[in-house]
Design a protein around this motif. Structure first.
Motif, short mmCIF file in Angstrom:
data_model
loop_
_atom_site.label_atom_id
_atom_site.label_comp_id
_atom_site.label_asym_id
_atom_site.label_seq_id
_atom_site.Cartn_x
_atom_site.Cartn_y
_atom_site.Cartn_z
N LYS A 142 -8.89 0.21 -5.63
CA LYS A 142 -7.44 0.10 -5.75
C LYS A 142 -6.31 1.19 -5.58
O LYS A 142 -6.00 1.40 -5.16
CB LYS A 142 -6.83 -0.05 -7.09
CG LYS A 142 -6.46 -1.61 -7.10
CD LYS A 142 -6.09 -2.34 -8.65
CE LYS A 142 -5.94 -3.31 -9.13
NZ LYS A 142 -4.78 -3.56 -10.04
N ASN A 143 -7.45 2.41 -4.82
CA ASN A 143 -6.84 3.26 -5.00
C ASN A 143 -7.82 4.10 -3.39
O ASN A 143 -9.13 4.12 -3.73
CB ASN A 143 -5.85 4.60 -5.52
CG ASN A 143 -7.27 5.10 -7.04
OD1 ASN A 143 -8.17 5.83 -6.55
ND2 ASN A 143 -7.43 4.19 -8.14
N SER A 144 -7.48 5.45 -2.47
CA SER A 144 -8.07 5.94 -2.30
C SER A 144 -7.38 7.34 -1.59
O SER A 144 -6.49 7.36 -2.25
CB SER A 144 -8.34 5.43 -0.85
OG SER A 144 -9.08 6.37 0.07
N SER A 145 -8.29 8.70 -1.66
CA SER A 145 -7.53 9.76 -1.69
C SER A 145 -8.58 10.37 -0.21
O SER A 145 -9.90 9.98 0.08
CB SER A 145 -8.25 10.45 -2.41
OG SER A 145 -9.09 10.92 -2.83
N THR B 261 -4.13 13.74 -0.07
CA THR B 261 -3.17 12.43 -0.10
C THR B 261 -3.24 11.75 -0.25
O THR B 261 -4.76 11.19 0.39
CB THR B 261 -2.89 12.36 2.05
OG1 THR B 261 -1.68 11.10 2.06
CG2 THR B 261 -4.16 11.89 2.59
N TYR B 262 -3.01 10.95 -1.22
CA TYR B 262 -3.25 9.57 -2.47
C TYR B 262 -2.59 8.47 -1.40
O TYR B 262 -1.42 8.30 -1.05
CB TYR B 262 -2.70 9.99 -3.01
CG TYR B 262 -3.83 11.34 -3.93
CD1 TYR B 262 -2.86 12.59 -3.60
CD2 TYR B 262 -4.61 11.34 -4.62
CE1 TYR B 262 -3.05 13.49 -4.86
CE2 TYR B 262 -4.56 12.29 -5.21
CZ TYR B 262 -4.20 13.43 -5.17
OH TYR B 262 -4.51 14.41 -5.44
N CYS B 263 -3.58 7.22 -1.61
CA CYS B 263 -3.25 6.23 -1.29
C CYS B 263 -3.21 4.99 -2.31
O CYS B 263 -5.14 5.22 -3.00
CB CYS B 263 -3.68 5.19 -0.31
SG CYS B 263 -3.93 4.07 0.50
N ASN B 264 -2.15 4.00 -2.92
CA ASN B 264 -2.30 3.12 -3.93
C ASN B 264 -1.83 1.70 -3.45
O ASN B 264 -1.27 1.60 -1.96
CB ASN B 264 -2.10 3.98 -4.81
CG ASN B 264 -2.45 4.84 -5.83
OD1 ASN B 264 -3.03 5.05 -6.45
ND2 ASN B 264 -1.61 6.00 -5.31
N VAL C 163 0.97 -0.98 0.00
CA VAL C 163 0.07 -0.21 0.23
C VAL C 163 0.76 1.03 0.37
O VAL C 163 1.44 1.28 0.69
CB VAL C 163 -0.97 -0.45 0.99
CG1 VAL C 163 -1.36 1.24 1.31
CG2 VAL C 163 -2.30 -1.18 1.42
N MET C 164 1.04 2.17 -1.35
CA MET C 164 2.37 3.23 -1.33
C MET C 164 1.16 4.24 -1.35
O MET C 164 -0.08 5.02 -0.78
CB MET C 164 2.45 2.99 -2.42
CG MET C 164 2.90 1.97 -3.11
SD MET C 164 4.44 1.81 -1.96
CE MET C 164 5.25 3.22 -2.51
N GLN C 165 1.58 5.57 -0.59
CA GLN C 165 0.78 6.54 0.25
C GLN C 165 2.04 7.95 -0.30
O GLN C 165 2.67 7.70 -0.28
CB GLN C 165 0.93 6.72 1.55
CG GLN C 165 -0.11 7.24 2.22
CD GLN C 165 -0.91 7.59 3.52
OE1 GLN C 165 -0.31 6.24 4.54
NE2 GLN C 165 -1.48 8.02 4.40
N THR D 25 -3.14 -4.60 -5.06
CA THR D 25 -4.33 -5.14 -5.63
C THR D 25 -5.68 -4.67 -5.38
O THR D 25 -6.00 -3.78 -4.73
CB THR D 25 -4.31 -6.49 -4.93
OG1 THR D 25 -4.07 -6.89 -3.48
CG2 THR D 25 -2.27 -7.55 -5.29
N THR D 26 -6.78 -5.60 -5.73
CA THR D 26 -7.88 -4.68 -5.23
C THR D 26 -8.02 -5.36 -4.41
O THR D 26 -7.87 -5.79 -3.24
CB THR D 26 -8.88 -5.76 -6.39
OG1 THR D 26 -8.98 -5.75 -7.37
CG2 THR D 26 -10.85 -5.25 -6.11
N LEU D 27 -9.27 -3.77 -2.77
CA LEU D 27 -8.99 -4.03 -1.46
C LEU D 27 -10.54 -4.49 -2.06
O LEU D 27 -11.30 -4.16 -1.81
CB LEU D 27 -8.65 -2.70 -1.16
CG LEU D 27 -7.43 -2.38 -1.27
CD1 LEU D 27 -7.06 -1.37 -0.46
CD2 LEU D 27 -5.85 -3.25 -0.45
N SER D 28 -10.88 -4.80 -0.43
CA SER D 28 -11.82 -5.11 0.10
C SER D 28 -13.02 -4.45 0.79
O SER D 28 -13.64 -3.47 0.90
CB SER D 28 -11.91 -6.27 1.07
OG SER D 28 -11.26 -5.97 2.37
#
Lengths: 117, 111
Positions: free
Chosen positions: B70-73, B21-24, B4-6, B27-30
């Protein structure tokens, strides 16, 4: 309701010595996790207990680390013998999460800061 | 292994400004969770996102989960000095059974 408590809050030991960290999870939480944060890096997973059983210990660095959770209540993490690179903050967390893909909210303790000289 | 990269690792913000801030994940996350750790403190849960494309707001904080999961912010508007701390995203993979944390974004706010 008491939160997750950890002891000691800070431990300074010399290389080669032994240290035991203790974690008391929130009452009723079957899931207990140990994580470690080293010098501003990510919070790295160490292992996961479900009650007294080790569900996943894939994050344990090596056999100098031993975690136990006798009776499914509190847990201890022993480092023996300690090395310089073991320094960091060891966090314990507990959760009520059920199921493999849903840990639920983690409740963290204040952490135990370990300094190995 | 799964990662998990941030980004960014560090964010210096003037009070009143916005930042993201971004998070990647590789793999696909639940689901994905966000935590905040104040200086000298411990991580405290902020929110969990589960559905694809989900957007949740908490006052000045807006959390988003990508369509591909796969990503979040995390977007903070009108930053205040109380926003100081490190924000961590933590992803839960279908086969992981545990939260994988990013390296965190350390936020410093200048009055």
């Amino acid at each position: 309701e008491a939160g997750v408590t950890q002891f000691p809050s800070h431990s300074v030991i010399e290389k080669g010595q032994t240290v035991t960290l203790r974690c008391d999870p929130i009452s009723g939480h079957d899931n207990l996790y140990w994580y470690r944060r080293v010098m501003g890096k990510e919070i790295k997973f160490l292992l996961h207990f479900v009650k007294e059983s080790k569900q996943d210990e894939s994050g344990m660095p090596n056999n100098r680390f031993l975690a136990e959770r006798t009776g499914g209540t509190y847990s201890t993490l022993k480092v023996q013998p300690a090395e310089l690179e073991d320094s960091g903050v060891y966090f314990c967390a507990s959760s009520q999460g059920k199921g493999r893909a849903d840990t639920g909210e983690l409740f963290f303790g204040e952490g135990s800061r370990l300094t190995v000289l | 292994g799964q990662q998990v990269m941030q980004i960014p690792q560090y964010q210096h913000v003037q009070e009143g400004e916005d930042f993201t801030t971004y998070c990647n994940s590789s793999t696909t996350l639940s689901n994905i969770q966000w935590y905040k750790q104040r200086p000298g403190g411990h991580p405290v849960f902020l929110i969990q996102l589960v559905k694809s494309g989900e957007v949740k707001k908490q006052k000045r904080l807006t959390f988003q989960f990508g369509e591909a999961k796969k990503n979040s912010s995390l977007h903070i508007t009108a930053t205040q000095t109380t926003d100081v701390g490190t924000y961590f995203c933590a992803g839960n993979g279908y086969s992981w059974g545990k939260l994988q944390f990013g390296a965190g974004t350390q936020v410093v706010v200048t009055p």
